[in-house]
Motif scaffolding. Structure first.
Motif, PDB file in Angstrom:
ATOM      1  N   TYR A  94       1.119   5.328   1.061  1.00 19.84           N
ATOM      2  CA  TYR A  94       0.304   6.157   2.126  1.00 19.84           C
ATOM      3  C   TYR A  94       1.051   7.590   1.625  1.00 19.84           C
ATOM      4  O   TYR A  94       2.088   7.955   1.816  1.00 19.84           O
ATOM      5  N   HIS A 123       0.651  -1.337   0.392  1.00 20.97           N
ATOM      6  CA  HIS A 123      -0.045   0.055  -0.206  1.00 20.97           C
ATOM      7  C   HIS A 123       1.105   1.364   0.217  1.00 20.97           C
ATOM      8  O   HIS A 123       2.048   0.645   0.977  1.00 20.97           O
ATOM      9  N   ARG A 161      -7.260   7.776  -7.539  1.00 26.90           N
ATOM     10  CA  ARG A 161      -6.576   6.981  -6.493  1.00 26.90           C
ATOM     11  C   ARG A 161      -7.040   7.699  -5.409  1.00 26.90           C
ATOM     12  O   ARG A 161      -8.152   8.288  -5.271  1.00 26.90           O
ATOM     13  N   GLY A 194      -4.906   7.000   2.288  1.00 20.42           N
ATOM     14  CA  GLY A 194      -3.882   5.338   1.106  1.00 20.42           C
ATOM     15  C   GLY A 194      -4.236   6.626  -0.066  1.00 20.42           C
ATOM     16  O   GLY A 194      -5.178   6.960  -0.073  1.00 20.42           O
ATOM     17  N   ARG A 216      -3.385   3.554  -2.487  1.00 18.73           N
ATOM     18  CA  ARG A 216      -3.209   2.857  -3.379  1.00 18.73           C
ATOM     19  C   ARG A 216      -2.317   1.109  -3.530  1.00 18.73           C
ATOM     20  O   ARG A 216      -2.139   1.500  -2.633  1.00 18.73           O
ATOM     21  N   PRO A 244      -8.728   6.434  -2.636  1.00 19.77           N
ATOM     22  CA  PRO A 244      -8.569   4.804  -2.291  1.00 19.77           C
ATOM     23  C   PRO A 244      -8.316   4.999  -4.183  1.00 19.77           C
ATOM     24  O   PRO A 244      -9.356   5.124  -5.241  1.00 19.77           O
TER      25      PRO A 244
END
Length: 650
Positions: A173, A171, A627, A186, A188, A629
């Motif tokens: 961040y 991940h 993105r 977050g 992606r 998320p």
């Protein structure tokens, strides 16, 4: 002595001298080769107490060198260069950490605490009263699985953290201050598979490097708004061991350091193809972490309390580092809003249009195509108002019209049943579907609408062929609307983005790999004008593909706005298209939890005052990678006021 005997003696002597010279010349090389094969002995052992560490990193605080170590017994331990312990966390099991210097005497540390099952952020700095090092808690986030690798990245002035768990799920961040605590936002997910051992980010080149035994070391773009472009940085054969990792980046020299079996290796970040720049076996030691500090090599074995220091000739800084110049940073403008994602997955959202409500601008609408489904209608907050599942609509545009039922007409290319779909917009903002009008085209693609006096016109491109000029003939009420072809414009390659300056009757269109063309429409129809290439693709101002286009109309402050898809930016030209004004990227807005935009196909811009949020106008751009998320594609909304401020427009 006979002549024959003398000759034999002379030849023998010459051969002996030649052999002696050859041996003398080879002597140093043999010694050097032998030295390389002899395991490297430490010149100092720094012994600590009950640390049980598998990772170390050098830090400097108040002009003093320290070592930061992960501790399976006490979280983090900071030690001086003689092994004297300066501080430690209050317990916790930590095997890995990430480290980034924020500024002088301030280091951001990310750790995974196995006991608590969480990612933690800590700040390592100096106590202003005592002048001694201190570690302060910033925040924490629970995780679903133990983290195997963590590394920081600097992007557009922000701190990004990559964390990859033991299952290979990573991940990204953004970590940033938020009121009384730091926040993990977050960006992606990233997918690697099991056995990831470590990672680092090469910020100079914007690359994330990940060690994954026994597959090798991967390199991919760290920027989430770019394609991953994943490639092998170092193959297993170059590492010569099944177990490798402990990646550590020496930014000053441009070298990537790592451990492999009993060896410590270094690769040139600028040119990994040249192979290892350093390769030495360590005596009686299988290191899992190795770093360079003050010109010396420091290494640590797994779950160890001893740091070993080696005096050894290190590779010179990579030659490319001397000439390295980072790419010129394109200015960034934060997104102000976004629409809900489109219904279809994959590459689906494509082109927007803006209808300005003449009575109540804040009640204006955004029309956006879902090229796998139809047309979406959004309000200025990005909420979905209505959907029209009428086929694979690609490009959409609209213009006001004098009509008994409608105040504006929108047209969109339809690739399901080749033609143009028409929509009417009423004074109250209601959108009606007026049906499909077929065209003699294989694949209707780009489209732009304009007014010629009282007539409503449209340019439509065939994906692999020419542009057609059509007249949209109004019908009674909402039926009997027709399209009549008026002219054909031959082009050399694919055209999608186009826009017309209605007042000046100029067509601008983008030949995707070539650049921006301008056409005097009246001159062309009279047989007196041909398109002019006014802005070629150069990889800087315009990077192929040239995509969406829009005109910001405001008297002398009017601009042509173009999507430069190849570098994820938006180029501004003068109204005539002849002068390059500047360019920008659409960036993350952390306050509103909106990501930036990239790989933009279509865009539209308006100079209308839409209220407090968009007082000087609005730019709407398709976002190819949604993105924060990761979701299906959508459209980003950008305030023209922010663009004008960033580019210092008059």
């Amino acid at each position: 002595m006979t002549c024959t005997t003398l000759l034999k003696s002379t030849v023998a002597l010459a051969l002996a001298l030649a052999l002696a010279g050859l041996l003398t010349a080879c002597g140093p090389r043999m010694d050097e080769s032998r030295a390389e094969s002899v395991p490297l002995q430490p010149n100092q052992r720094i012994t600590l107490s009950e640390v049980v560490s598998s990772q170390l990193a050098p830090v400097n605080l108040a002009d003093t060198d320290y070592l930061l170590l992960a501790s399976e017994k006490r979280g983090l331990v900071l030690a001086d260069m003689d092994g004297g312990e300066k501080l430690a966390l209050d317990g916790g099991t930590v095997e890995r950490f990430a480290l980034q210097q924020l500024e002088e005497n301030r280091w951001l540390v990310a750790v995974y605490d196995e006991d608590r099952g969480e990612l933690q952020l800590r700040l390592l700095d100096v106590d202003p009263d005592s002048g001694e090092p201190q570690i302060r808690y910033l925040s924490a986030m629970a995780t679903d699985a133990p983290q195997a690798a963590m590394c920081f990245s600097r992007q557009a002035g922000r701190t990004h953290l990559f964390a990859i768990d033991e299952n290979g799920l990573g991940h990204e961040y953004v970590v940033h201050p938020r009121e009384d605590a730091w926040q993990f936002t977050g960006i992606r997910p990233l997918y690697f598979g099991e056995q990831v051992s470590s990672c680092v980010v090469d910020d100079r080149h914007g690359k994330l490097l990940v060690a994954q035994p026994p597959l090798g070391i991967w390199r991919l773009n760290a920027d989430a708004e770019m394609d991953e472009d994943r490639e092998v940085f170092a193959a297993p054969a170059e590492l010569a061991e099944e177990d490798f990792g402990g990646l550590w980046l020496d930014e000053a020299s441009g070298n990537l350091w790592l451990t492999a079996g009993q060896k410590v290796l270094a690769f040139n970040l600028n040119n990994p193809a040249e192979g290892t720049r350093f390769s030495r076996q360590l005596a009686e030691l299988e290191p899992v972490s190795a770093v360079i500090q003050r010109g010396q090599l420091l290494a640590l074995e797994e779950e160890s309390d001893v740091v070993q220091r080696f005096q050894v000739a290190l590779p010179e800084p990579a030659a490319e580092m001397q000439a390295f110049r980072a790419p010129v940073e394109i200015p960034r403008v934060a997104a102000s809003g976004q629409t809900v994602p489109v219904k279809s997955g994959g590459d689906a959202a494509d082109d927007p249009a803006i209808w300005v409500n003449p009575v109540n601008p804040s009640a204006s609408l955004i029309l956006g195509t879902d090229k796998k489904s139809g047309l979406n209608v959004y309000d200025l907050n990005g909420a979905l108002v209505e959907q029209f599942p009428v086929g694979r609509l690609n490009n959409v545009d609209l213009r006001p019209i004098q009509h008994g039922s409608f105040v504006a007409i929108a047209a969109a290319t339809n690739r399901t049943d080749p033609g143009v779909s028409l929509f009417g917009i009423t004074a109250s903002g209601k959108v009606d579907y007026l049906g499909l009008r077929n065209l003699d085209m294989e694949d209707p693609y780009g489209l732009c609408v304009y007014r010629k006096g009282a007539d409503l016109m449209a340019w439509v491109s065939d994906k692999d062929s020419d542009l057609q000029l059509l007249q949209i003939m109004p019908g009674d009420g909402d039926i009997d609307w027709q399209l009549e072809q008026r002219a054909t414009l031959a082009v050399e390659s694919q055209v999608e983005g186009c826009v017309v300056d209605d007042e000046k009757q100029k067509l601008f269109f983008g030949e995707e790999d070539v650049g921006i063309w301008r056409l005097d429409i009246a001159g062309f129809l009279n047989g007196e004008a041909q398109p002019q290439l006014i802005a070629p693709v150069d990889g800087i101002r315009l990077a192929a593909d040239v995509e969406g286009m829009g005109l910001y109309h405001k008297g002398e402050r009017s601009y042509l706005v173009v999507s430069s898809q190849g570098n994820n930016s938006y180029a501004l030209f003068s109204r005539s298209g002849s002068e390059f004004i500047g360019h920008f990227k659409v960036d993350i807005n952390l306050d509103r939890n909106i990501d930036g935009s990239s790989e933009t196909d279509g865009l539209e811009v308006s100079s209308a005052a839409f209220g407090d949020q968009y007082p000087d106008g609005l730019l709407v751009v398709q976002d190819g990678r949604n993105r924060m998320p990761s979701q299906r594609q959508n459209f980003k909304l950008v305030s023209w006021s922010d663009i004008a401020t960033t580019l210092e427009l008059k």
